[in-house]
Scaffold this active site. Structure first.
Site, PDB file in Angstrom:
ATOM      1  N   TYR A 154    -140.731  12.306 -13.810  1.00 52.16           N
ATOM      2  CA  TYR A 154    -139.447  12.501 -14.252  1.00 52.16           C
ATOM      3  C   TYR A 154    -138.458  13.718 -14.210  1.00 52.16           C
ATOM      4  CZ  TYR A 154    -136.065  11.582 -18.295  1.00 52.16           C
ATOM      5  OH  TYR A 154    -134.885  11.321 -18.840  1.00 52.16           O
ATOM      6  N   LYS A 158    -135.054  14.075 -11.949  1.00 49.56           N
ATOM      7  CA  LYS A 158    -133.785  14.790 -12.724  1.00 49.56           C
ATOM      8  C   LYS A 158    -133.338  15.997 -12.137  1.00 49.56           C
ATOM      9  CE  LYS A 158    -133.281  11.284 -15.615  1.00 49.56           C
ATOM     10  NZ  LYS A 158    -132.283  10.542 -15.515  1.00 49.56           N
TER      11      LYS A 158
HETATM   12  P1  NAD Z   1    -133.380   3.238 -21.995  1.00 51.23           P
HETATM   13  O1  NAD Z   1    -134.670   3.102 -21.791  1.00 51.23           O
HETATM   14  O2  NAD Z   1    -132.735   2.930 -23.777  1.00 51.23           O
HETATM   15  O3  NAD Z   1    -132.059   2.554 -21.106  1.00 51.23           O
HETATM   16  C1  NAD Z   1    -132.317   2.664 -19.860  1.00 51.23           C
HETATM   17  C2  NAD Z   1    -131.540   1.469 -19.322  1.00 51.23           C
HETATM   18  O4  NAD Z   1    -131.890   1.305 -17.884  1.00 51.23           O
HETATM   19  C3  NAD Z   1    -132.359   0.122 -19.812  1.00 51.23           C
HETATM   20  O5  NAD Z   1    -131.281  -0.775 -20.198  1.00 51.23           O
HETATM   21  C4  NAD Z   1    -132.943  -0.417 -18.549  1.00 51.23           C
HETATM   22  O6  NAD Z   1    -133.163  -1.760 -18.511  1.00 51.23           O
HETATM   23  C5  NAD Z   1    -132.143  -0.011 -17.335  1.00 51.23           C
HETATM   24  N1  NAD Z   1    -132.898   0.074 -16.137  1.00 51.23           N
HETATM   25  C6  NAD Z   1    -134.286   0.797 -16.072  1.00 51.23           C
HETATM   26  N2  NAD Z   1    -134.536   0.800 -14.802  1.00 51.23           N
HETATM   27  C7  NAD Z   1    -133.555   0.004 -14.014  1.00 51.23           C
HETATM   28  C8  NAD Z   1    -133.262  -0.303 -12.613  1.00 51.23           C
HETATM   29  N3  NAD Z   1    -134.374  -0.121 -11.661  1.00 51.23           N
HETATM   30  N4  NAD Z   1    -132.162  -1.014 -12.483  1.00 51.23           N
HETATM   31  C9  NAD Z   1    -131.364  -1.150 -13.281  1.00 51.23           C
HETATM   32  N5  NAD Z   1    -131.250  -0.758 -14.505  1.00 51.23           N
HETATM   33  C10 NAD Z   1    -132.484  -0.241 -15.058  1.00 51.23           C
HETATM   34  O7  NAD Z   1    -132.947   4.787 -21.762  1.00 51.23           O
HETATM   35  P2  NAD Z   1    -131.752   5.942 -22.399  1.00 51.23           P
HETATM   36  O8  NAD Z   1    -132.543   6.841 -23.260  1.00 51.23           O
HETATM   37  O9  NAD Z   1    -130.648   5.215 -22.804  1.00 51.23           O
HETATM   38  O10 NAD Z   1    -131.607   6.496 -21.128  1.00 51.23           O
HETATM   39  C11 NAD Z   1    -130.510   6.337 -20.400  1.00 51.23           C
HETATM   40  C12 NAD Z   1    -130.477   7.737 -19.471  1.00 51.23           C
HETATM   41  O11 NAD Z   1    -130.459   8.867 -20.039  1.00 51.23           O
HETATM   42  C13 NAD Z   1    -131.758   7.700 -18.351  1.00 51.23           C
HETATM   43  O12 NAD Z   1    -131.160   8.139 -17.203  1.00 51.23           O
HETATM   44  C14 NAD Z   1    -132.640   9.006 -18.984  1.00 51.23           C
HETATM   45  O13 NAD Z   1    -133.741   9.513 -18.242  1.00 51.23           O
HETATM   46  C15 NAD Z   1    -131.479   9.734 -19.723  1.00 51.23           C
HETATM   47  N6  NAD Z   1    -131.960  10.785 -20.592  1.00 51.23           N
HETATM   48  C16 NAD Z   1    -132.356  10.072 -21.843  1.00 51.23           C
HETATM   49  C17 NAD Z   1    -132.683  10.955 -22.768  1.00 51.23           C
HETATM   50  C18 NAD Z   1    -133.070  10.512 -24.102  1.00 51.23           C
HETATM   51  O14 NAD Z   1    -133.483  11.243 -24.991  1.00 51.23           O
HETATM   52  N7  NAD Z   1    -132.999   9.189 -24.550  1.00 51.23           N
HETATM   53  C19 NAD Z   1    -132.866  12.370 -22.608  1.00 51.23           C
HETATM   54  C20 NAD Z   1    -132.618  12.879 -21.305  1.00 51.23           C
HETATM   55  C21 NAD Z   1    -131.938  11.937 -20.284  1.00 51.23           C
END
Ligand code: NAD
Length: 246
Positions: A154, A158
Site C-alpha cells: 500500500y 501511494k
Molecule cells: P473504501 O474501501 O471505503 O472505498 C473505496 C472504494 O473504492 C469502494 O467503493 C470500492 O468499491 C472502490 N474500489 C476498490 N477497488 C476498485 C476498482 N478496482 N475499481 C473501481 N473501484 C474500486 O475506502 P476509503 O477509506 O473511502 O478510501 C478511499 C481512498 O482514500 C483510497 O484510495 C484509500 O487508499 C485512501 N485513503 C484512505 C484512508 C482512510 O483512513 N480511510 C487513509 C489514507 C488514504
C-alpha cells in the site's frame, strides 16, 4: 469555465471518501461521473446524493481495466463534450508483513491504487491538453509519505502515486492542466472500520489532534484542488491528517 459547468470523473465513488467527494463536487454544481465496482450501490447513491438527476452519472468500472478506463473517459467526453476533473480515489489494502506478503497481494494493491490512476490520468490528459485546462487529484496517503508497518504494498503504491502526481504536473502545466495529491491520515470509513482495535489504537495515538478524520474533511480538500480556487497550485501533496505529517 465556471466550476458549475465542469464535468468530473470520480473513481471509488460508491462509499467512503469517494462518496463524500461526489457530494462536494455536486454541491459546486459540477456534473459527476461516479465510477465504482459496486454497481449495486448506485440506486442508493442517487438518493443519498439528493437525486441530482442528470448531474450524477454512475458507471461500473474496474480501474485496473486499462481499455475499459479509456472507453469510459471517451464515453464521458462524447456525452458531455469535455472532461475537466479526474479524482483517482479508488484504493484497496491487503495488509501483511513484508516477509509474508505474497505476490498476489502485492500485485493487486499496485494494480488498483497505482496502475488504475495511471490509466485514468493518461486517458483524461488527452482531452484536458486539447481543452487547455483540467485538474487531476490523486488520493495518496500518509502511508505513502512515511511508510507504515504491514503496508509495504500500500505505501509503495501511494508513494508511486506521488511520483505520478509530480511528473504529470510538470508535463501538463504548460497546457494549464494541474495535478495534485491529497494525503489523508486516518479517516473513518469502511476501510478503517475493518481494522483490528489494536491497530486503531496505535493509529489514534499517532494523531496530534487525537481523533480520526471524517470523509468530508478529505472531500473539502479535493474540492479545493479541483476548483479554480487553486488555479496556481500544481504538483503538490496536501496532507489532511490532524497533524501527523508536518
Ligand atoms: P473504501 O474501501 O471505503 O472505498 C473505496 C472504494 O473504492 C469502494 O467503493 C470500492 O468499491 C472502490 N474500489 C476498490 N477497488 C476498485 C476498482 N478496482 N475499481 C473501481 N473501484 C474500486 O475506502 P476509503 O477509506 O473511502 O478510501 C478511499 C481512498 O482514500 C483510497 O484510495 C484509500 O487508499 C485512501 N485513503 C484512505 C484512508 C482512510 O483512513 N480511510 C487513509 C489514507 C488514504
Amino acid at each position: 469555465m465556471a466550476d458549475s459547468d465542469k464535468v468530473a470523473i470520480v473513481t471509488g465513488a460508491a462509499r467512503g471518501i469517494g462518496r463524500e467527494v461526489c457530494r462536494e463536487l455536486l454541491a459546486l454544481g459540477m456534473t459527476v461521473v461516479a465510477v465504482d465496482l459496486l454497481e449495486e450501490k448506485f440506486p442508493e447513491m442517487q438518493s443519498d446524493l439528493g437525486s441530482p438527476g442528470e448531474k450524477l452519472d454512475c458507471r461500473k468500472l474496474d480501474v485496473t481495466d486499462s481499455e475499459g478506463f479509456t472507453a469510459l473517459v471517451d464515453a464521458a467526453a462524447e456525452k458531455y463534450a469535455h472532461v475537466d476533473l479526474l479524482v483517482n480515489n479508488a484504493g484497496i489494502t491487503r495488509d501483511g508483513l513484508l516477509m509474508r506478503m505474497d505476490d498476489k497481494d502485492w500485485d493487486l494493491v499496485l494494480k488498483v491504487n497505482l496502475y488504475g490512476a495511471f490509466y485514468g490520468t493518461r486517458a483524461v490528459s488527452r482531452y484536458m491538453v486539447r481543452q487547455r485546462g483540467g485538474s487531476i487529484v490523486n488520493m495518496a496517503s500518509y502511508s505513502g509519505l512515511e511508510g507504515n508497518r504491514g503496508q509495504a504494498n500500500y505505501s509503495a503504491s501511494k508513494a508511486g502515486l506521488l511520483g505520478l502526481t509530480k511528473t504529470t504536473a510538470i508535463e501538463l502545466a504548460g497546457k494549464s492542466v494541474r495535478c495534485n495529491a491529497v494525503a489523508p491520515g486516518f479517516i473513518r470509513t469502511e476501510m478503517t472500520d475493518a481494522l483490528a482495535q489494536q491497530a486503531k489504537d496505535i493509529a489514534l495515538s499517532m494523531i496530534p489532534m487525537k481523533r480520526m478524520g471524517e470523509a468530508s474533511d478529505i472531500a473539502r480538500a479535493v474540492a479545493f484542488l479541483a476548483s479554480d480556487a487553486s488555479s496556481y497550485i500544481t504538483g503538490q501533496v496536501l496532507s489532511v491528517d490532524g497533524g501527523m505529517h508536518t
